[in-house]
Design a protein around this motif. Structure first.
Motif, PDB file in Angstrom:
ATOM      1  N   SER A  62       0.829  -1.205   0.000  1.00  0.00           N
ATOM      2  CA  SER A  62       0.000   0.000   0.000  1.00  0.00           C
ATOM      3  C   SER A  62       0.865   1.257   0.000  1.00  0.00           C
ATOM      4  O   SER A  62       0.606   2.211  -0.742  1.00  0.00           O
ATOM      5  CB  SER A  62      -0.929  -0.005   1.220  1.00  0.00           C
ATOM      6  N   THR A  63       1.898   1.259   0.816  1.00  0.00           N
ATOM      7  CA  THR A  63       2.806   2.408   0.882  1.00  0.00           C
ATOM      8  C   THR A  63       3.495   2.639  -0.454  1.00  0.00           C
ATOM      9  O   THR A  63       3.669   3.779  -0.899  1.00  0.00           O
ATOM     10  CB  THR A  63       3.864   2.188   1.976  1.00  0.00           C
ATOM     11  N   ARG A  64       3.870   1.562  -1.118  1.00  0.00           N
ATOM     12  CA  ARG A  64       4.621   1.674  -2.367  1.00  0.00           C
ATOM     13  C   ARG A  64       3.751   2.115  -3.541  1.00  0.00           C
ATOM     14  O   ARG A  64       4.213   2.857  -4.418  1.00  0.00           O
ATOM     15  CB  ARG A  64       5.285   0.337  -2.696  1.00  0.00           C
ATOM     16  N   VAL A  65       2.490   1.654  -3.586  1.00  0.00           N
ATOM     17  CA  VAL A  65       1.651   1.959  -4.750  1.00  0.00           C
ATOM     18  C   VAL A  65       0.705   3.128  -4.517  1.00  0.00           C
ATOM     19  O   VAL A  65       0.046   3.594  -5.448  1.00  0.00           O
ATOM     20  CB  VAL A  65       0.850   0.720  -5.196  1.00  0.00           C
ATOM     21  N   GLY A  66       0.600   3.587  -3.273  1.00  0.00           N
ATOM     22  CA  GLY A  66      -0.254   4.741  -2.988  1.00  0.00           C
ATOM     23  C   GLY A  66      -1.743   4.439  -3.017  1.00  0.00           C
ATOM     24  O   GLY A  66      -2.556   5.347  -3.213  1.00  0.00           O
ATOM     25  N   GLN A  67      -2.102   3.184  -2.823  1.00  0.00           N
ATOM     26  CA  GLN A  67      -3.504   2.776  -2.771  1.00  0.00           C
ATOM     27  C   GLN A  67      -3.704   1.821  -1.601  1.00  0.00           C
ATOM     28  O   GLN A  67      -2.785   1.091  -1.222  1.00  0.00           O
ATOM     29  CB  GLN A  67      -3.919   2.065  -4.067  1.00  0.00           C
ATOM     30  N   PRO A  68      -4.902   1.802  -0.994  1.00  0.00           N
ATOM     31  CA  PRO A  68      -5.165   0.823   0.070  1.00  0.00           C
ATOM     32  C   PRO A  68      -5.063  -0.604  -0.456  1.00  0.00           C
ATOM     33  O   PRO A  68      -5.466  -0.883  -1.590  1.00  0.00           O
ATOM     34  CB  PRO A  68      -6.608   1.142   0.494  1.00  0.00           C
ATOM     35  N   VAL A  69      -4.505  -1.486   0.362  1.00  0.00           N
ATOM     36  CA  VAL A  69      -4.492  -2.914   0.067  1.00  0.00           C
ATOM     37  C   VAL A  69      -5.202  -3.587   1.228  1.00  0.00           C
ATOM     38  O   VAL A  69      -4.705  -3.605   2.356  1.00  0.00           O
ATOM     39  CB  VAL A  69      -3.061  -3.458  -0.100  1.00  0.00           C
ATOM     40  N   VAL A  70      -6.379  -4.125   0.955  1.00  0.00           N
ATOM     41  CA  VAL A  70      -7.267  -4.634   1.994  1.00  0.00           C
ATOM     42  C   VAL A  70      -7.216  -6.159   2.041  1.00  0.00           C
ATOM     43  O   VAL A  70      -7.401  -6.819   1.011  1.00  0.00           O
ATOM     44  CB  VAL A  70      -8.718  -4.175   1.747  1.00  0.00           C
ATOM     45  N   VAL A  71      -6.957  -6.722   3.212  1.00  0.00           N
ATOM     46  CA  VAL A  71      -6.963  -8.173   3.379  1.00  0.00           C
ATOM     47  C   VAL A  71      -8.396  -8.651   3.595  1.00  0.00           C
ATOM     48  O   VAL A  71      -9.107  -8.157   4.472  1.00  0.00           O
ATOM     49  CB  VAL A  71      -6.073  -8.607   4.560  1.00  0.00           C
ATOM     50  N   ASP A  72      -8.811  -9.605   2.785  1.00  0.00           N
ATOM     51  CA  ASP A  72     -10.171 -10.141   2.833  1.00  0.00           C
ATOM     52  C   ASP A  72     -10.097 -11.631   3.157  1.00  0.00           C
ATOM     53  O   ASP A  72      -9.687 -12.434   2.326  1.00  0.00           O
ATOM     54  CB  ASP A  72     -10.848  -9.923   1.473  1.00  0.00           C
ATOM     55  N   ASN A  73     -10.478 -12.004   4.383  1.00  0.00           N
ATOM     56  CA  ASN A  73     -10.461 -13.416   4.794  1.00  0.00           C
ATOM     57  C   ASN A  73     -11.714 -14.119   4.292  1.00  0.00           C
ATOM     58  O   ASN A  73     -12.834 -13.711   4.602  1.00  0.00           O
ATOM     59  CB  ASN A  73     -10.382 -13.536   6.314  1.00  0.00           C
ATOM     60  N   ARG A  74     -11.491 -15.175   3.513  1.00  0.00           N
ATOM     61  CA  ARG A  74     -12.607 -15.974   2.972  1.00  0.00           C
ATOM     62  C   ARG A  74     -12.325 -17.449   3.240  1.00  0.00           C
ATOM     63  O   ARG A  74     -11.971 -18.207   2.334  1.00  0.00           O
ATOM     64  CB  ARG A  74     -12.781 -15.710   1.473  1.00  0.00           C
ATOM     65  N   PRO A  75     -12.469 -17.875   4.515  1.00  0.00           N
ATOM     66  CA  PRO A  75     -12.088 -19.242   4.882  1.00  0.00           C
ATOM     67  C   PRO A  75     -13.118 -20.277   4.469  1.00  0.00           C
ATOM     68  O   PRO A  75     -14.266 -19.959   4.181  1.00  0.00           O
ATOM     69  CB  PRO A  75     -11.975 -19.162   6.403  1.00  0.00           C
ATOM     70  N   GLY A  76     -12.662 -21.532   4.469  1.00  0.00           N
ATOM     71  CA  GLY A  76     -13.567 -22.650   4.234  1.00  0.00           C
ATOM     72  C   GLY A  76     -12.965 -23.682   3.304  1.00  0.00           C
ATOM     73  O   GLY A  76     -12.252 -23.341   2.349  1.00  0.00           O
ATOM     74  N   ALA A  77     -13.223 -24.954   3.600  1.00  0.00           N
ATOM     75  CA  ALA A  77     -12.829 -26.079   2.748  1.00  0.00           C
ATOM     76  C   ALA A  77     -11.336 -26.075   2.448  1.00  0.00           C
ATOM     77  O   ALA A  77     -10.908 -26.248   1.310  1.00  0.00           O
ATOM     78  CB  ALA A  77     -13.638 -26.077   1.459  1.00  0.00           C
ATOM     79  N   SER A  78     -10.531 -25.882   3.499  1.00  0.00           N
ATOM     80  CA  SER A  78      -9.069 -25.909   3.359  1.00  0.00           C
ATOM     81  C   SER A  78      -8.558 -24.952   2.291  1.00  0.00           C
ATOM     82  O   SER A  78      -7.622 -25.245   1.554  1.00  0.00           O
ATOM     83  CB  SER A  78      -8.595 -27.329   3.047  1.00  0.00           C
ATOM     84  N   GLY A  79      -9.192 -23.788   2.220  1.00  0.00           N
ATOM     85  CA  GLY A  79      -8.739 -22.751   1.306  1.00  0.00           C
ATOM     86  C   GLY A  79      -9.391 -22.773  -0.057  1.00  0.00           C
ATOM     87  O   GLY A  79      -9.193 -21.855  -0.859  1.00  0.00           O
ATOM     88  N   ILE A  80     -10.179 -23.792  -0.338  1.00  0.00           N
ATOM     89  CA  ILE A  80     -10.758 -23.926  -1.676  1.00  0.00           C
ATOM     90  C   ILE A  80     -11.754 -22.803  -1.975  1.00  0.00           C
ATOM     91  O   ILE A  80     -11.785 -22.264  -3.089  1.00  0.00           O
ATOM     92  CB  ILE A  80     -11.434 -25.302  -1.834  1.00  0.00           C
ATOM     93  N   ILE A  81     -12.528 -22.403  -0.982  1.00  0.00           N
ATOM     94  CA  ILE A  81     -13.556 -21.380  -1.217  1.00  0.00           C
ATOM     95  C   ILE A  81     -12.932 -20.050  -1.622  1.00  0.00           C
ATOM     96  O   ILE A  81     -13.330 -19.421  -2.619  1.00  0.00           O
ATOM     97  CB  ILE A  81     -14.446 -21.212   0.033  1.00  0.00           C
ATOM     98  N   GLY A  82     -11.945 -19.610  -0.869  1.00  0.00           N
ATOM     99  CA  GLY A  82     -11.298 -18.336  -1.193  1.00  0.00           C
ATOM    100  C   GLY A  82     -10.533 -18.390  -2.502  1.00  0.00           C
ATOM    101  O   GLY A  82     -10.541 -17.435  -3.286  1.00  0.00           O
ATOM    102  N   SER A  83      -9.869 -19.520  -2.758  1.00  0.00           N
ATOM    103  CA  SER A  83      -9.115 -19.667  -4.010  1.00  0.00           C
ATOM    104  C   SER A  83     -10.060 -19.638  -5.215  1.00  0.00           C
ATOM    105  O   SER A  83      -9.769 -18.997  -6.233  1.00  0.00           O
ATOM    106  CB  SER A  83      -8.318 -20.969  -3.991  1.00  0.00           C
TER     107      SER A  83
END
Length: 328
Positions: free
Chosen positions: A58-79
């Motif tokens: 975020s500091t380097r590109v001058g834009q917010p970088v937001v972490v979005d947690n999307r858990p479930g099914a050993s990572g399959i849902i978020g992926s």
């Protein structure tokens, strides 16, 4: 002849214009917030790394970088969510190596499936993590020999915790069970944090896990490292012997994490993000913090991540088939 020449000139002008437009667009990226998806709950090492990287990026590109947690099914849902996102560089995935193998263990449908080898664009391998066998302080185990004895023989079994079915920790547990001739019962959790909490609480006696979440509990004896599954001892815990040293050959599994974009992410955006991350991974404060999390920086070209992913998919696909590993 003139007609052919005119077409050639027009084509050359179009290509040049496209290149200029592409470069200008790449220079403008990013022009809005970036979402960094973590397919696991908050509190685990992937989540912690994502928040470190998000702040620096975020500091380097001058834009917010937001972490979005999307858990479930050993990572399959978020992926799967990221695989279906627009390939514009504004939805990215920071994934551990479970990414490569989870679908080989868990059944998926069209909505949750993704193509491990061709469905994403690799950007950079951010880190490498040795895996440890760790015992609860209340288990009474002071060595790997103790744990093996508890799991070996008629009527004996030993439960082990992992961050999820299809994780490298799950695969390692089953590989070790075969190599040691022990009866191990897999107890999968939805992420690293809940798995560690139950081992700390004495609900499960041992876990196969990365170093970062468990190292703070070594000094007070709440947890005890019994072995590491890397080829050589880890510089992050040099007193912990390898499984090979203790007589268990060919039980070597190393976890990793990497940054991915959706399929067809432009080479310009990949180059931009890869460059930023290679710089970030060399920052002394990031290196120090990653060490606390049990992670060594990797970096390099995007191909490093792509090749690592493909190698794990092939190697562990064979292991999963040989051992008949399935979701619990």
């Amino acid at each position: 002849m003139k007609h052919t020449r005119r077409h050639a000139i027009a084509a050359a002008i179009s290509i040049a214009a496209a290149c200029v437009t592409g470069l200008a667009w790449a220079d403008a990226y990013p022009s809005k917030p970036i979402t960094l998806v973590v397919a696991y709950p908050a509190g685990g090492d992937t989540d912690a790394l994502a928040r470190l990287f998000a702040e620096k990026l975020s500091t380097r590109v001058g834009q917010p970088v937001v972490v979005d947690n999307r858990p479930g099914a050993s990572g399959i849902i978020g992926s799967a969510y990221v695989s279906k996102a627009a390939p514009d560089g504004y939805t990215l995935l920071l994934a551990p190596s479970t990414f490569s193998i989870a679908q080989l263990v868990l059944k998926t449908n069209g909505a949750s499936a993704y193509d491990v080898l061709n469905g994403f664009t690799p950007i950079v391998q951010t880190g490498s993590q040795p895996l440890f066998l760790v015992a609860s302080g209340g288990s009474g185990f002071t060595s790997l020999k103790d744990a093996v004895a508890a799991a070996k023989g008629a009527g004996k079994s030993l439960s082990y915790a992992s961050p999820g079915s299809g994780s490298p920790m799950h695969i390692l547990g089953e590989m070790f069970a075969r190599a040691s001739g022990t009866n191990l019962a897999h107890v999968p959790y939805k992420g690293v944090a809940p798995a560690v909490n139950d081992v700390l609480g004495g609900h499960v006696p041992v876990t196969f896990i990365t170093l970062g979440p468990v190292a703070p509990y070594f000094a007070n004896g709440k947890l005890l490292p019994l072995a590491v599954a890397s080829r050589e001892r880890s510089p992050l815990a040099p007193k912990v012997p390898t499984l090979a040293e203790l007589g268990y050959k060919d039980v070597e599994v190393t976890a990793w994490n990497g940054l991915w974009g959706p399929r067809h992410l432009s080479p310009e955006i990949v180059k931009t993000l890869n460059g930023h991350f290679n710089d970030i991974l060399k920052m002394p404060d990031i290196v120090a913090r990653m060490a606390v999390l049990g992670t060594a920086p990797v970096g390099g070209d995007a191909d490093v991540l792509g090749k690592t992913n493909a190698a794990d998919f092939t190697r562990f696909g064979k292991v999963i088939k040989e051992l008949g590993i399935q979701a619990d």
